[in-house]
Design a protein around this motif. Structure first.
Motif, PDB file in Angstrom:
ATOM      1  N   ASN A  32       0.836  -1.205   0.000  1.00  0.00           N
ATOM      2  CA  ASN A  32       0.000   0.000   0.000  1.00  0.00           C
ATOM      3  C   ASN A  32       0.874   1.258   0.000  1.00  0.00           C
ATOM      4  N   TRP A  33       0.263   2.394  -0.306  1.00  0.00           N
ATOM      5  CA  TRP A  33       0.932   3.685  -0.143  1.00  0.00           C
ATOM      6  C   TRP A  33       1.379   3.825   1.314  1.00  0.00           C
ATOM      7  N   SER A  34       2.468   4.517   1.539  1.00  0.00           N
ATOM      8  CA  SER A  34       2.894   4.733   2.928  1.00  0.00           C
ATOM      9  C   SER A  34       1.904   5.688   3.609  1.00  0.00           C
ATOM     10  N   GLU A  35       1.840   5.603   4.914  1.00  0.00           N
ATOM     11  CA  GLU A  35       0.934   6.430   5.734  1.00  0.00           C
ATOM     12  C   GLU A  35      -0.490   6.415   5.191  1.00  0.00           C
ATOM     13  N   TYR A  36      -1.065   5.246   5.126  1.00  0.00           N
ATOM     14  CA  TYR A  36      -2.404   5.173   4.538  1.00  0.00           C
ATOM     15  C   TYR A  36      -3.367   4.299   5.337  1.00  0.00           C
ATOM     16  N   ILE A  37      -2.825   3.345   6.134  1.00  0.00           N
ATOM     17  CA  ILE A  37      -3.705   2.555   7.014  1.00  0.00           C
ATOM     18  C   ILE A  37      -3.078   2.578   8.404  1.00  0.00           C
ATOM     19  N   PRO A  81      -3.712   0.786  -6.093  1.00  0.00           N
ATOM     20  CA  PRO A  81      -3.327   1.704  -7.167  1.00  0.00           C
ATOM     21  C   PRO A  81      -4.270   2.914  -7.254  1.00  0.00           C
ATOM     22  N   SER A  82      -3.770   3.997  -7.841  1.00  0.00           N
ATOM     23  CA  SER A  82      -4.615   5.181  -8.065  1.00  0.00           C
ATOM     24  C   SER A  82      -5.256   5.086  -9.440  1.00  0.00           C
ATOM     25  N   THR A  83      -6.391   5.770  -9.532  1.00  0.00           N
ATOM     26  CA  THR A  83      -7.174   5.917 -10.758  1.00  0.00           C
ATOM     27  C   THR A  83      -6.531   5.374 -12.030  1.00  0.00           C
ATOM     28  N   ALA A 227       0.132  20.202  -2.318  1.00  0.00           N
ATOM     29  CA  ALA A 227      -0.009  19.199  -1.249  1.00  0.00           C
ATOM     30  C   ALA A 227      -1.226  18.338  -1.539  1.00  0.00           C
ATOM     31  N   TRP A 228      -1.160  17.080  -1.128  1.00  0.00           N
ATOM     32  CA  TRP A 228      -2.370  16.261  -1.157  1.00  0.00           C
ATOM     33  C   TRP A 228      -3.284  16.782  -0.057  1.00  0.00           C
ATOM     34  N   ASN A 229      -4.583  16.697  -0.297  1.00  0.00           N
ATOM     35  CA  ASN A 229      -5.547  17.272   0.662  1.00  0.00           C
ATOM     36  C   ASN A 229      -5.358  16.737   2.092  1.00  0.00           C
ATOM     37  N   MET A 253      -7.854  15.188  -9.426  1.00  0.00           N
ATOM     38  CA  MET A 253      -8.301  14.316  -8.330  1.00  0.00           C
ATOM     39  C   MET A 253      -8.013  12.864  -8.645  1.00  0.00           C
ATOM     40  N   TRP A 254      -7.881  12.054  -7.598  1.00  0.00           N
ATOM     41  CA  TRP A 254      -7.574  10.635  -7.772  1.00  0.00           C
ATOM     42  C   TRP A 254      -8.406   9.803  -6.813  1.00  0.00           C
ATOM     43  N   VAL A 255      -8.570   8.559  -7.194  1.00  0.00           N
ATOM     44  CA  VAL A 255      -9.235   7.593  -6.315  1.00  0.00           C
ATOM     45  C   VAL A 255      -8.248   6.441  -6.129  1.00  0.00           C
ATOM     46  N   ASP A 256      -7.908   6.152  -4.898  1.00  0.00           N
ATOM     47  CA  ASP A 256      -7.023   5.024  -4.613  1.00  0.00           C
ATOM     48  C   ASP A 256      -7.900   3.842  -4.220  1.00  0.00           C
ATOM     49  N   SER A 257      -7.711   2.721  -4.916  1.00  0.00           N
ATOM     50  CA  SER A 257      -8.637   1.595  -4.728  1.00  0.00           C
ATOM     51  C   SER A 257      -7.913   0.298  -4.382  1.00  0.00           C
ATOM     52  N   SER A 291      -6.788  11.854   7.056  1.00  0.00           N
ATOM     53  CA  SER A 291      -7.507  13.052   6.591  1.00  0.00           C
ATOM     54  C   SER A 291      -7.733  13.153   5.081  1.00  0.00           C
ATOM     55  N   TYR A 292      -7.883  12.018   4.427  1.00  0.00           N
ATOM     56  CA  TYR A 292      -8.302  12.068   3.024  1.00  0.00           C
ATOM     57  C   TYR A 292      -9.819  11.946   2.961  1.00  0.00           C
ATOM     58  N   SER A 293     -10.359  11.978   1.747  1.00  0.00           N
ATOM     59  CA  SER A 293     -11.807  11.884   1.589  1.00  0.00           C
ATOM     60  C   SER A 293     -12.181  10.409   1.463  1.00  0.00           C
TER      61      SER A 293
HETATM   62  C1  N2P Z   1      -0.936   8.745   1.460  1.00  0.00           C
HETATM   63  C2  N2P Z   1      -0.789   8.637   0.005  1.00  0.00           C
HETATM   64  C3  N2P Z   1      -1.816   9.373  -0.751  1.00  0.00           C
HETATM   65  C4  N2P Z   1      -1.956   8.800  -2.054  1.00  0.00           C
HETATM   66  N1  N2P Z   1       0.287   8.880   2.124  1.00  0.00           N
HETATM   67  C5  N2P Z   1      -2.138   9.758  -3.153  1.00  0.00           C
HETATM   68  N2  N2P Z   1      -2.651   9.107  -4.266  1.00  0.00           N
END
Ligand code: N2P
Length: 347
Positions: A32-37, A81-83, A227-229, A253-257, A291-293
């Motif tokens: 996964n992306w870092s700092e995401y779960i 992955p993103s969008t 910056a990412w939101n 904008m992107w959706v990570d799925s 703090s993402y959507s």
């Molecule tokens: C969180 C990563 C955000 C992913 N650290 C941007 N697509």
């Protein structure tokens, strides 16, 4: 009588196998992306299901894709992955179909974030988080009222004071939108035009990076930048001098799925993991930490008011209307990459 011996023999065999640890421990391998779960969420999953999570992280879609390609989609059970990378992974036959009927919590997802062009019937992906790029600045060091556009980054006063994300599609998306173009263009001249915009910006960039995002704003090493939101929201909490805006041209904008690679060896566990992540209280916990959507509409009921009301987490409709999803650009990606590498070399 013979049957009893056979049953007894089998019983002894199985119990000795598990005593010596030969029965397979259930695991799920997540990339996964870092700092995401949050670690706490992973621990709770392990505790509830007995499934061990083997967890590793990446900093960009490009890094994840390169790895998946090398291992031919074997060795991971869940990726995020993103969008636009969903299409690329599919084209390379690296994803397997997802049966959403196996996910009882699928119903919690907001229909507005389902069936998007990158995966029309959610055959391959289940949305986890979504977000966008915003313009973040320090009100102590910037006259924030003056700033309304991505093009304001080119103002001479920001020379060597900018943070720029080293995320190819995000940052190219910004350059294209600043130039009034689509962030998904495959037109060579338009890509070159965005490249020129970025080239003009480069002397102003103090930090060009992907991981350091929030920190350099919090410590006031930079005055303004992308910056990412989610990072912007956290940075503002840490340093109240910071202000984020959605520039007038709109934002990428992107959706990570969640997706399951073609060679996943623990697919049942992958489904259990994804279904757990779709629980509203778990999704809410992830939003509170990063703090993402969230595409999980049920999760909103579990979030504190300040999160639900924040335009960075729950953007207003007029902002959403101006967002552009980052879609696949096909083989034109090579042009983007060529210009990107050139920018880095010249820097
Ligand atoms: C969180 C990563 C955000 C992913 N650290 C941007 N697509």
């Amino acid at each position: 009588m013979r049957h009893i011996y056979i049953i007894l023999y089998l019983f002894l065999m199985i119990s000795s196998l598990s005593t010596y640890g030969f029965t397979k421990e259930r695991t799920v391998i997540v990339y996964n992306w870092s700092e995401y779960i949050p670690a706490q969420v992973l621990r709770q999953f392990q505790k509830e299901t007995g499934i061990r999570v083997i967890y590793s992280t990446y900093e960009s879609n490009e890094a994840m894709f390169a790895k998946l390609k090398i291992v031919k989609g074997v060795g991971y059970d869940v990726i995020v992955p993103s969008t636009y990378f969903v299409a690329l992974l599919r084209e390379n036959n690296l994803l397997q179909k997802i049966d959403t009927t196996k996910l009882s919590n699928f119903k919690n997802l907001n229909p507005a974030l389902l069936n998007l062009p990158f995966d029309p019937n959610n055959e391959y992906t289940i949305p986890y988080m979504w977000g966008s790029d915003v313009l973040l600045m320090n009100s102590k060091l910037v006259d924030t009222k003056k700033i309304t556009s991505w093009n304001d980054l080119l103002l001479p006063e920001f020379k060597r004071h900018i943070f720029l994300s080293d995320d190819l599609r995000d940052t190219f998306g910004i350059a294209l939108m600043a130039s009034g173009l689509s962030p998904n263009t495959r037109n060579l001249q338009e890509i070159e035009k965005a490249g020129t915009w970025l080239q003009q910006l480069m002397p102003s960039v103090y930090i060009f990076d992907i991981t350091a995002q929030k920190q350099v704003f919090i410590t006031e090493e930079v005055r303004i930048g992308t910056a990412w939101n989610g990072d912007a929201f956290i940075a503002i909490q840490e340093n109240p001098n910071l202000v984020a805006i959605y520039p007038q041209e709109g934002v990428p904008m992107w959706v990570d799925s969640f997706a399951i690679p073609i060679g996943a060896q623990n697919t049942d566990e992958a489904y259990e993991f994804i279904n757990f992540m779709l629980r509203p209280e778990i999704a809410a916990q992830c939003v509170q930490e990063y703090s993402y959507s969230t595409p999980n509409q049920k999760a909103l009921e579990y979030l504190p008011q300040e999160f639900v009301e924040s335009p960075l987490i729950n953007p207003p409709l007029d902002v959403i209307k101006k967002m552009k999803t980052l879609d696949s650009v096909g083989s034109a990606i090579r042009e983007y990459e060529r210009i990107w590498e050139r920018l880095k070399v010249e820097r």
